[in-house]
Motif scaffolding. Structure first.
Motif, short mmCIF file in Angstrom:
data_model
loop_
_atom_site.label_atom_id
_atom_site.label_comp_id
_atom_site.label_asym_id
_atom_site.label_seq_id
_atom_site.Cartn_x
_atom_site.Cartn_y
_atom_site.Cartn_z
N ASN A 139 -2.79 -9.30 -0.16
CA ASN A 139 -1.75 -10.30 -0.27
C ASN A 139 -1.16 -10.11 -1.67
N VAL A 140 0.07 -9.60 -1.71
CA VAL A 140 0.71 -9.26 -2.98
C VAL A 140 1.96 -10.11 -3.14
N SER A 141 2.14 -10.67 -4.30
CA SER A 141 3.32 -11.47 -4.59
C SER A 141 4.16 -10.74 -5.63
N ILE A 142 5.46 -10.58 -5.36
CA ILE A 142 6.34 -9.92 -6.32
C ILE A 142 7.54 -10.82 -6.61
N SER A 143 8.08 -10.67 -7.79
CA SER A 143 9.26 -11.41 -8.20
C SER A 143 10.21 -10.40 -8.83
N LEU A 144 11.47 -10.38 -8.39
CA LEU A 144 12.42 -9.43 -8.92
C LEU A 144 13.84 -9.98 -8.87
N VAL A 180 12.59 -5.90 3.27
CA VAL A 180 11.63 -5.79 2.17
C VAL A 180 10.31 -5.21 2.70
N ALA A 181 9.90 -5.63 3.87
CA ALA A 181 8.64 -5.13 4.44
C ALA A 181 8.68 -3.61 4.61
N LEU A 215 10.65 -1.55 2.97
CA LEU A 215 10.72 -0.98 1.62
C LEU A 215 9.32 -0.83 1.04
N VAL A 216 8.51 -1.87 1.13
CA VAL A 216 7.14 -1.83 0.61
C VAL A 216 6.34 -0.75 1.32
N ARG A 217 6.50 -0.65 2.63
CA ARG A 217 5.80 0.38 3.40
C ARG A 217 6.19 1.78 2.90
N GLN A 218 7.48 2.00 2.69
CA GLN A 218 7.95 3.31 2.22
C GLN A 218 7.44 3.63 0.81
N VAL A 219 7.47 2.65 -0.08
CA VAL A 219 7.00 2.88 -1.45
C VAL A 219 5.52 3.25 -1.45
N LEU A 220 4.72 2.51 -0.70
CA LEU A 220 3.29 2.82 -0.64
C LEU A 220 3.04 4.19 -0.01
N ASP A 221 3.78 4.51 1.03
CA ASP A 221 3.62 5.80 1.69
C ASP A 221 3.95 6.95 0.73
N LYS A 222 5.03 6.81 -0.02
CA LYS A 222 5.43 7.87 -0.95
C LYS A 222 4.48 7.94 -2.15
N ALA A 223 3.96 6.81 -2.58
CA ALA A 223 3.11 6.78 -3.78
C ALA A 223 1.73 7.36 -3.52
N ILE A 224 1.15 7.03 -2.38
CA ILE A 224 -0.24 7.47 -2.15
C ILE A 224 -0.45 8.11 -0.78
N ASP A 233 -0.96 5.17 7.87
CA ASP A 233 -0.67 3.99 8.70
C ASP A 233 -0.59 2.77 7.80
N ILE A 234 0.63 2.30 7.55
CA ILE A 234 0.84 1.17 6.68
C ILE A 234 1.58 0.08 7.44
N ALA A 235 1.10 -1.12 7.35
CA ALA A 235 1.80 -2.27 7.92
C ALA A 235 2.11 -3.22 6.76
N ALA A 236 3.36 -3.63 6.67
CA ALA A 236 3.76 -4.58 5.62
C ALA A 236 4.47 -5.74 6.29
N GLU A 237 4.18 -6.94 5.84
CA GLU A 237 4.77 -8.14 6.43
C GLU A 237 5.15 -9.10 5.32
N VAL A 238 6.36 -9.62 5.39
CA VAL A 238 6.79 -10.64 4.44
C VAL A 238 6.34 -11.98 4.99
#
Length: 66
Positions: free
Chosen positions: A8-13, A30-31, A33-42, A46-51
């Protein structure tokens, strides 16, 4: 053997940062976007992201900030 981790991650931008990030990654939510960033970073397979709270699209953001 796969290991499942749930976060559970909280971001403010700033609005402009969100717009820039969505444009750079060519994503509409946003969900995704987070999935893509995590996939490219590490390189996860199989990544699931939910706002859970807050806007998930720029349209949602515009409605919330109006």
């Amino acid at each position: 053997m796969p290991i499942d981790i749930k976060l559970n991650v909280s971001i403010s931008l700033e609005e402009s940062s969100l717009e820039d990030a969505l444009e750079e990654y060519d994503e509409l939510t946003v969900a995704e976007l987070v999935r893509q960033v995590l996939d490219k970073a590490i390189a996860l397979e199989d990544i699931a992201a939910e706002v859970i709270e807050g806007p998930n699209t720029l349209e949602d953001f515009d409605k919330q900030s109006a």
